[in-house]
Design an enzyme around this catalytic site. Structure first.
Site, short mmCIF file in Angstrom:
data_model
loop_
_atom_site.label_atom_id
_atom_site.label_comp_id
_atom_site.label_asym_id
_atom_site.label_seq_id
_atom_site.Cartn_x
_atom_site.Cartn_y
_atom_site.Cartn_z
N ASP A 159 0.87 -1.13 -0.01
CA ASP A 159 0.09 0.02 -0.13
C ASP A 159 1.19 1.33 0.10
O ASP A 159 1.79 1.46 0.94
CB ASP A 159 -1.11 -0.14 1.20
N ASN A 167 -3.32 13.10 -3.72
CA ASN A 167 -4.48 13.57 -4.65
C ASN A 167 -5.08 14.66 -4.14
O ASN A 167 -5.41 15.56 -4.95
CB ASN A 167 -5.54 12.45 -4.44
N ASP A 176 -2.55 9.82 -10.48
CA ASP A 176 -2.64 8.73 -11.47
C ASP A 176 -1.18 8.53 -11.89
O ASP A 176 -0.63 7.33 -12.22
CB ASP A 176 -3.24 9.09 -12.75
N GLU A 202 -4.86 2.65 -4.06
CA GLU A 202 -3.22 2.38 -4.18
C GLU A 202 -2.53 1.16 -3.53
O GLU A 202 -1.68 1.22 -3.16
CB GLU A 202 -2.87 3.80 -3.33
#
Length: 287
Positions: A159, A167, A176, A202
């Site tokens: 992770d 973000n 992205d 993620e």
């Protein structure tokens, strides 16, 4: 179509026998006509009848063989269609001639190739993550199901740390890019035999066959070291790191249980400060 439908009672499941029955009747018309004329005249010309009978029998045998051979393209086309219906790949596609049967075989062959290609594209689209190009959850589970029984392997649940912050501060486009670059780094670091997938958001999952947890720990540590040496991410002050949970398994039947253990180990790594690799079976291992 009328004659075809009208003759369905003749060998309804065997088209070639229906054709043979029609040809058999046609071939025997001269013999039947000769027998009728002989009966009417009351004369029997055995010298004529015997050669005619033998020729008729020989023609019948030849017709059986020839019809079977001439119908081979139709049988082949029917076989290819059944393979397509069963979802199997059609690899051996013979070339047809310029007649009706050959054109049918060629058309079915082209349709089979196009269908196989389309099925492959749809399957790939269904099992691939469009952003990273890795397998998605479904693709991972389908591929992992082919792991041999009792094969020792390690499952790594990875992770990206503080991804939500990327973000929120830099936008989803930058997020992205981070996912794409991270996926690229993971693919570069892992072996060709390892199964890498984007599990969701993620989170990534890696199946490492043939390795125990400690060996897998060393392999995943290479990725961690590489990210420290060449950071990725939009903020040089806070380069991207990851946390990882490792769990051992044997065979595909243990994947679900290993996923749960790896998830617990990942949670422990997050709670322990992130940028860590946690081993489910033996406690925490700092890289």
């Amino acid at each position: 179509m009328r004659f075809y439908l009208a003759t369905r009672f003749l060998f309804p499941r065997h088209f070639h026998l229906r054709i043979f029955a029609v040809c058999f009747a046609a071939v025997h018309l001269p013999l039947l006509a000769f027998l009728a004329s002989q009966a009417v005249l009351g004369e029997w010309e055995w010298a004529v009848f015997a050669p005619l009978l033998l020729a008729t029998l020989a023609g019948t045998l030849f017709a059986i063989y020839a019809l079977g051979a001439l119908l081979a393209p139709i049988r082949q086309a029917s076989s290819m269609l059944r393979q397509v219906q069963d979802g199997k790949a059609v690899s051996d596609i013979p070339a047809g001639g310029r007649d009706l049967a050959g054109e049918l075989l060629d058309s079915v062959g082209l349709a089979a190739i196009a269908t196989n290609t389309r099925i492959g594209q749809l399957r790939d689209a269904a099992e691939r993550d469009p952003l990273t190009g890795l397998r998605n959850r479904r693709g991972f589970l389908d591929a992992a199901a082919h792991l041999r029984d009792s094969t020792r392997a390690t499952l790594a649940l990875v992770d990206i740390d503080h991804f939500k912050r990327v973000n929120d501060i830099f936008g989803h486009d930058e997020g992205d890019l981070v996912l794409q670059e991270f996926a690229h780094r993971v693919s570069e670091t892992m072996r060709r035999s390892d199964l890498v997938a984007r599990w969701g958001g993620e989170e990534f999952v890696i199946l490492i066959p043939g390795m125990g947890p400690r060996e897998a720990h060393a392999l995943v540590s290479r990725l961690r070291t590489a990210l420290h040496a060449e950071p990725i991410g939009p903020d040089p002050e806070e380069p991207v790191t990851f946390s990882c949970g490792l769990a051992f398994l044997r065979g595909p039947d243990q994947i679900a249980a290993a996923m749960q253990r790896a998830d617990k180990a990942l949670y422990t790594a997050k709670r322990g400060g992130r940028d860590r690799i946690e081993l489910a079976e033996s406690g925490m291992l700092d890289a």
